[in-house]
Motif scaffolding. Sequence first.
Motif, PDB file in Angstrom:
ATOM      1  N   UNK A  21      -5.064  11.571  -7.390  1.00  0.00           N
ATOM      2  CA  UNK A  21      -4.683  12.076  -6.058  1.00  0.00           C
ATOM      3  C   UNK A  21      -5.744  11.713  -5.021  1.00  0.00           C
ATOM      4  N   UNK A  22      -7.013  11.827  -5.403  1.00  0.00           N
ATOM      5  CA  UNK A  22      -8.093  11.466  -4.470  1.00  0.00           C
ATOM      6  C   UNK A  22      -8.045   9.993  -4.107  1.00  0.00           C
ATOM      7  N   UNK A  23      -7.667   9.151  -5.089  1.00  0.00           N
ATOM      8  CA  UNK A  23      -7.565   7.722  -4.784  1.00  0.00           C
ATOM      9  C   UNK A  23      -6.421   7.454  -3.794  1.00  0.00           C
ATOM     10  N   UNK A  24      -5.356   8.260  -3.886  1.00  0.00           N
ATOM     11  CA  UNK A  24      -4.277   8.138  -2.888  1.00  0.00           C
ATOM     12  C   UNK A  24      -4.818   8.480  -1.494  1.00  0.00           C
TER      13      UNK A  24
ATOM     14  N   UNK B 237       0.840  -1.204   0.000  1.00  0.00           N
ATOM     15  CA  UNK B 237       0.000   0.000   0.000  1.00  0.00           C
ATOM     16  C   UNK B 237       0.877   1.257   0.000  1.00  0.00           C
ATOM     17  N   UNK B 238       1.940   1.235   0.812  1.00  0.00           N
ATOM     18  CA  UNK B 238       2.841   2.401   0.878  1.00  0.00           C
ATOM     19  C   UNK B 238       3.463   2.666  -0.493  1.00  0.00           C
ATOM     20  N   UNK B 239       3.947   1.610  -1.152  1.00  0.00           N
ATOM     21  CA  UNK B 239       4.554   1.783  -2.478  1.00  0.00           C
ATOM     22  C   UNK B 239       3.547   2.387  -3.454  1.00  0.00           C
ATOM     23  N   UNK B 240       2.326   1.867  -3.398  1.00  0.00           N
ATOM     24  CA  UNK B 240       1.305   2.357  -4.328  1.00  0.00           C
ATOM     25  C   UNK B 240       0.995   3.829  -4.066  1.00  0.00           C
TER      26      UNK B 240
ATOM     27  N   UNK C 238      -5.190   6.171   2.655  1.00  0.00           N
ATOM     28  CA  UNK C 238      -4.544   6.519   3.922  1.00  0.00           C
ATOM     29  C   UNK C 238      -5.169   5.780   5.107  1.00  0.00           C
ATOM     30  N   UNK C 239      -6.495   5.643   5.080  1.00  0.00           N
ATOM     31  CA  UNK C 239      -7.163   4.941   6.184  1.00  0.00           C
ATOM     32  C   UNK C 239      -6.705   3.479   6.243  1.00  0.00           C
ATOM     33  N   UNK C 240      -6.498   2.871   5.062  1.00  0.00           N
ATOM     34  CA  UNK C 240      -6.055   1.474   5.003  1.00  0.00           C
ATOM     35  C   UNK C 240      -4.693   1.293   5.648  1.00  0.00           C
ATOM     36  N   UNK C 241      -3.754   2.184   5.298  1.00  0.00           N
ATOM     37  CA  UNK C 241      -2.392   2.009   5.816  1.00  0.00           C
ATOM     38  C   UNK C 241      -2.357   2.282   7.324  1.00  0.00           C
TER      39      UNK C 241
ATOM     40  N   UNK D  91       5.266   6.943   5.909  1.00  0.00           N
ATOM     41  CA  UNK D  91       5.435   7.083   4.455  1.00  0.00           C
ATOM     42  C   UNK D  91       4.072   7.348   3.809  1.00  0.00           C
ATOM     43  N   UNK D  92       3.057   6.619   4.274  1.00  0.00           N
ATOM     44  CA  UNK D  92       1.703   6.839   3.763  1.00  0.00           C
ATOM     45  C   UNK D  92       1.236   8.272   4.002  1.00  0.00           C
ATOM     46  N   UNK D  93       1.505   8.790   5.206  1.00  0.00           N
ATOM     47  CA  UNK D  93       1.136  10.178   5.524  1.00  0.00           C
ATOM     48  C   UNK D  93       1.787  11.166   4.568  1.00  0.00           C
ATOM     49  N   UNK D  94       3.059  10.926   4.267  1.00  0.00           N
ATOM     50  CA  UNK D  94       3.805  11.854   3.411  1.00  0.00           C
ATOM     51  C   UNK D  94       3.292  11.798   1.976  1.00  0.00           C
ATOM     52  N   UNK D  95       2.994  10.591   1.475  1.00  0.00           N
ATOM     53  CA  UNK D  95       2.423  10.454   0.129  1.00  0.00           C
ATOM     54  C   UNK D  95       1.049  11.129   0.089  1.00  0.00           C
TER      55      UNK D  95
END
Lengths: 234, 234
Positions: free
Chosen positions: B46-49, B26-29, B53-56, B97-101
């Motif tokens: 961007x919205x799909x990213x 998930x983080x890589x994606x 966030x909730x998943x990660x 990492x997820x937060x930053x993406x």
Amino acid sequence: VNEHTITAFDADLRNLTRMISEQGGVAEKMVADSTEALSRRDPGLACRVLSMDATIDLLQREIEDAAIVVIAKRQPVASDLREVIGAIRVANDLERIGDLANNNAKRVIALGGVVPVARMTGLDAMSLLALSRLKSVLTAFVQRDVAAAIVVWRSDGEIDALHNSLFRELITYMMEDPRSIGASAHLLFCAKNLERIGDHATNIAETVHYVVTGNILTEERPKLDTTSVMPAEG
Amino acid sequence: VNEHTITAFDADLRNLTRMISEQGGVAEKMVADSTEALSRRDPGLACRVLSMDATIDLLQREIEDAAIVVIAKRQPVASDLREVIGAIRVANDLERIGDLANNNAKRVIALGGVVPVARMTGLDAMSLLALSRLKSVLTAFVQRDVAAAIVVWRSDGEIDALHNSLFRELITYMMEDPRSIGASAHLLFCAKNLERIGDHATNIAETVHYVVTGNILTEERPKLDTTSVMPAEG
């Protein structure tokens, strides 16, 4: 579970709380001193902030290690387990607060004497607010005071509002005076770092609520920082 | 410790590693998609990213909870304990990492169509490098491959060098064209976020080393990001 085990676990918990108070004191000092270093343009003070970073990192590792030993040795469940997990989480937030204060101190050194005084008002206000929220939430943690933690949690919007207005102000200032762009870019990051310090205080408030009640704060988090979604047209 | 306990612990560990692989995917994606959204100026992507966030975050909590249960139930020591602590640490880095993406995705939405194409080359390069380091270090973690982790750890300087040069380029661009300041300020933060994603890959490399060897990587960390200490007169 016998009397002796309960007492030993309570002593472990008191020890963890004492370590977190110590780490919290270092975090508060790093936030206060990095802002004062910026206000006074004092690279010497900024260097002393940098020297505190190793201490706060070490404390985080020590708290994590001690908490793991407690979990393995006492096998706590329910609220006892939440207490230990809470200690790990708070230590992690405090270490990140230290990193952010450290980054601001580095920027003081980079800025040298070029900070325009007028730009400092907003940063001082953000820093005071971040520091006051940090102190309140650490007291709430030590006293396991959910009501006080919720007060801190609800106040997250104030620092975001200051950040939004400072962000706009800095962008405008950069447009008006291109020579200020280098310095102002550093101040944009300083402001963002203070906003994130406020977020970590909010995280700690959520941890206090979780430790005491066993529930996650479900109300929508009072997130009002909109700088990352501000239209680029400024 | 009997045969049955060893097997159960190994199954627990495999389960933790599997969860981390999922979270790493998930983080890589999120990193790949947020950069692609920026390159293509695609607010839908961007919205799909943002929706990931909730998943990660949930995966991080699940890994932490599962790890705590393993510590309490199996009371692991030495390398077994390090395995479980390592899982907690890696899950924490992946969540960040997820937060930053996620923050970069928010900025894509804010930027709309105003990204100057010329500025994207450096960000694309940083993103590719961050992603490649993240993939390598996750493989190193799954395979407990210290040599591969050290290769990732040593390469931290490359992304910092890209960040330094992009930072200077963006500041110069802002000075030359004050109308670009709003958009460029967002790109400064995007670049900083990618640099921090690289730092988290470095953290994971350190965790792999610690899990396998029991020692902290003591060599001076290869920190070459100098943007926070760049003179403001830049």
